[in-house]
Design a protein around this motif. Structure first.
Motif, PDB file in Angstrom:
ATOM      1  N   PRO A   1       0.804  -1.229   0.000  1.00 43.09           N
ATOM      2  CA  PRO A   1       0.000   0.000   0.000  1.00 43.09           C
ATOM      3  C   PRO A   1       0.833   1.275   0.000  1.00 43.09           C
ATOM      4  N   LEU A   2       2.006   1.259   0.615  1.00 43.47           N
ATOM      5  CA  LEU A   2       2.844   2.458   0.612  1.00 43.47           C
ATOM      6  C   LEU A   2       3.350   2.763  -0.795  1.00 43.47           C
ATOM      7  N   ILE A   3       3.880   1.756  -1.482  1.00 42.83           N
ATOM      8  CA  ILE A   3       4.376   1.975  -2.845  1.00 42.83           C
ATOM      9  C   ILE A   3       3.224   2.358  -3.770  1.00 42.83           C
ATOM     10  N   ALA A   4       2.080   1.678  -3.627  1.00 45.83           N
ATOM     11  CA  ALA A   4       0.931   1.995  -4.487  1.00 45.83           C
ATOM     12  C   ALA A   4       0.434   3.412  -4.243  1.00 45.83           C
ATOM     13  N   SER A   5       0.504   3.880  -3.001  1.00 53.60           N
ATOM     14  CA  SER A   5       0.094   5.243  -2.692  1.00 53.60           C
ATOM     15  C   SER A   5       1.030   6.260  -3.339  1.00 53.60           C
ATOM     16  N   ILE A   6       2.316   5.937  -3.386  1.00 53.44           N
ATOM     17  CA  ILE A   6       3.298   6.819  -4.021  1.00 53.44           C
ATOM     18  C   ILE A   6       3.105   6.854  -5.531  1.00 53.44           C
ATOM     19  N   CYS A   7       2.795   5.709  -6.126  1.00 55.77           N
ATOM     20  CA  CYS A   7       2.831   5.554  -7.584  1.00 55.77           C
ATOM     21  C   CYS A   7       1.472   5.613  -8.263  1.00 55.77           C
ATOM     22  N   SER A   8       0.417   5.880  -7.535  1.00 57.61           N
ATOM     23  CA  SER A   8      -0.911   5.957  -8.141  1.00 57.61           C
ATOM     24  C   SER A   8      -1.763   6.968  -7.392  1.00 57.61           C
ATOM     25  N   ASP A   9      -2.956   7.215  -7.917  1.00 56.94           N
ATOM     26  CA  ASP A   9      -3.904   8.127  -7.277  1.00 56.94           C
ATOM     27  C   ASP A   9      -4.917   7.389  -6.405  1.00 56.94           C
ATOM     28  N   ALA A  10      -4.729   6.075  -6.232  1.00 57.48           N
ATOM     29  CA  ALA A  10      -5.672   5.280  -5.459  1.00 57.48           C
ATOM     30  C   ALA A  10      -5.522   5.521  -3.962  1.00 57.48           C
ATOM     31  N   THR A  11      -6.573   5.239  -3.226  1.00 54.48           N
ATOM     32  CA  THR A  11      -6.494   5.132  -1.769  1.00 54.48           C
ATOM     33  C   THR A  11      -5.961   3.739  -1.449  1.00 54.48           C
ATOM     34  N   CYS A  12      -4.977   3.647  -0.568  1.00 59.07           N
ATOM     35  CA  CYS A  12      -4.288   2.376  -0.337  1.00 59.07           C
ATOM     36  C   CYS A  12      -4.321   2.046   1.153  1.00 59.07           C
ATOM     37  N   VAL A  13      -4.840   0.872   1.471  1.00 55.04           N
ATOM     38  CA  VAL A  13      -5.136   0.515   2.858  1.00 55.04           C
ATOM     39  C   VAL A  13      -4.457  -0.801   3.214  1.00 55.04           C
ATOM     40  N   GLY A  14      -3.823  -0.842   4.358  1.00 56.40           N
ATOM     41  CA  GLY A  14      -3.290  -2.079   4.902  1.00 56.40           C
ATOM     42  C   GLY A  14      -4.171  -2.582   6.028  1.00 56.40           C
ATOM     43  N   ILE A  15      -4.368  -3.879   6.080  1.00 59.47           N
ATOM     44  CA  ILE A  15      -5.075  -4.532   7.185  1.00 59.47           C
ATOM     45  C   ILE A  15      -4.075  -5.477   7.843  1.00 59.47           C
ATOM     46  N   GLU A  16      -3.743  -5.207   9.102  1.00 57.61           N
ATOM     47  CA  GLU A  16      -2.676  -5.949   9.770  1.00 57.61           C
ATOM     48  C   GLU A  16      -3.009  -6.109  11.252  1.00 57.61           C
ATOM     49  N   ARG A  17      -2.840  -7.330  11.769  1.00 50.37           N
ATOM     50  CA  ARG A  17      -3.214  -7.605  13.155  1.00 50.37           C
ATOM     51  C   ARG A  17      -2.124  -7.250  14.154  1.00 50.37           C
ATOM     52  N   GLU A  18      -0.860  -7.161  13.718  1.00 49.19           N
ATOM     53  CA  GLU A  18       0.245  -6.904  14.632  1.00 49.19           C
ATOM     54  C   GLU A  18       0.442  -5.401  14.836  1.00 49.19           C
ATOM     55  N   ARG A  19       0.282  -4.933  16.070  1.00 49.73           N
ATOM     56  CA  ARG A  19       0.361  -3.508  16.377  1.00 49.73           C
ATOM     57  C   ARG A  19       1.700  -2.893  15.971  1.00 49.73           C
ATOM     58  N   SER A  20       2.813  -3.582  16.224  1.00 51.49           N
ATOM     59  CA  SER A  20       4.124  -3.010  15.912  1.00 51.49           C
ATOM     60  C   SER A  20       4.292  -2.790  14.413  1.00 51.49           C
ATOM     61  N   TYR A  21       3.713  -3.670  13.593  1.00 45.81           N
ATOM     62  CA  TYR A  21       3.782  -3.503  12.142  1.00 45.81           C
ATOM     63  C   TYR A  21       2.957  -2.291  11.719  1.00 45.81           C
ATOM     64  N   VAL A  22       1.779  -2.171  12.304  1.00 42.83           N
ATOM     65  CA  VAL A  22       0.901  -1.040  11.989  1.00 42.83           C
ATOM     66  C   VAL A  22       1.581   0.281  12.347  1.00 42.83           C
ATOM     67  N   ASP A  23       2.212   0.329  13.507  1.00 40.12           N
ATOM     68  CA  ASP A  23       2.905   1.549  13.933  1.00 40.12           C
ATOM     69  C   ASP A  23       4.024   1.909  12.958  1.00 40.12           C
ATOM     70  N   CYS A  24       4.756   0.904  12.482  1.00 40.79           N
ATOM     71  CA  CYS A  24       5.837   1.135  11.537  1.00 40.79           C
ATOM     72  C   CYS A  24       5.290   1.698  10.223  1.00 40.79           C
ATOM     73  N   PHE A  25       4.211   1.121   9.741  1.00 39.13           N
ATOM     74  CA  PHE A  25       3.538   1.607   8.524  1.00 39.13           C
ATOM     75  C   PHE A  25       3.162   3.074   8.691  1.00 39.13           C
ATOM     76  N   ARG A  26       2.518   3.393   9.792  1.00 36.00           N
ATOM     77  CA  ARG A  26       2.023   4.752  10.000  1.00 36.00           C
ATOM     78  C   ARG A  26       3.157   5.759  10.098  1.00 36.00           C
ATOM     79  N   ARG A  27       4.267   5.381  10.716  1.00 35.54           N
ATOM     80  CA  ARG A  27       5.412   6.290  10.787  1.00 35.54           C
ATOM     81  C   ARG A  27       5.952   6.593   9.394  1.00 35.54           C
TER      82      ARG A  27
END
Length: 254
Positions: A137-163
């Protein structure tokens, strides 16, 4: 860049005497400084909204040196890691629950290839189910006009994504901490899975996607062993028949 990355790998593997090690350390520091300067330029381009053009210079043509298109990681993954500044958290080695799979990022060349094939627009919502650190979703957000969403159960991964998303100013990239079985699929137009789970969890997610497909047209993209499971779904059909050479893309049968 590619030669420096290869050289850094070789320096990491080498065993040197004290004098040679000091020279190696100086050379390593110099190479890493060159690379970091490039990463800073790319991050600045992304913040200014020019990330797709800036990254295309590195992503066009894929990467890899004589290896099969579906095999392993290459220099492009090193570049993306340096740009996104994503690092596996300390709890990455924790044994996953039943039917969950150890996290691995999708090789970057496959992500860029998928984005090109999808032709995402501002009307699309790409959802990565079991997104891990969020490369797709991060690369797709950079390279397209789409809204890009991650669904992830691990809090530490989610925090890393958001940073990473906040640092790069990616306003159309978001990540939600939840089990994919509980996710709201109602806004998604493309759903991506890199074998994030198996068994009953996969069955529940596919059933949820099938219900969504009964209401509107969606696409499902997959990579890894789960592709064979998805290909057996009677409500889906292969769009471009890439097999295991790249990310597979499926549409809903009419």
């Amino acid at each position: 860049m590619r030669e420096r990355l290869d050289a850094l790998d070789l320096l990491e593997l080498g065993i040197f005497d004290d004098i040679a090690q000091r020279k190696v350390n100086i050379l390593r520091t110099k190479f890493e400084a060159f690379n970091e300067a490039i990463y800073r330029e790319l991050r600045q381009a992304i913040r200014q909204g020019a990330g797709a053009v800036a990254l295309s210079a590195w992503s066009d043509g894929g990467g890899g040196d004589g290896i099969g298109f579906d095999e392993g990681y290459d220099y492009l993954d090193e570049i993306i890691s340096g740009v996104l500044q994503l690092e596996l958290p300390d709890d990455a080695a924790i044994e996953p629950p039943p039917d969950m799979v150890f996290y691995q990022p999708t090789p970057a060349r496959h992500v860029f290839d998928l984005i090109r094939r999808l032709g995402l627009t501002e009307h699309d919502v790409l959802m990565d189910l079991g997104s891990g650190l969020g490369h797709v979703p991060l690369i797709a957000s950079i390279c397209s006009d789409a809204t890009c969403v991650g669904i992830e159960r691990e809090r530490s991964y989610v925090d890393c994504f958001r940073r990473s998303a906040a640092s790069l100013g990616l306003s159309r990239a978001a990540c939600f901490q939840q089990d994919a079985r509980d996710a709201d699929f109602s806004t998604g137009t493309v759903f991506y899975l890199y074998t994030p789970f198996t068994g009953g969890v996969m069955r529940a997610v596919l059933d949820g996607l099938k219900r969504e497909a009964g209401r509107r047209s969606i696409r499902v993209a997959s990579y890894g062993p789960c592709t064979a499971v998805i290909a057996d779904e009677p409500w889906l059909h292969s769009i471009d028949n890439v097999g295991h050479r790249a990310v597979a893309l499926f549409g809903v049968r009419g």
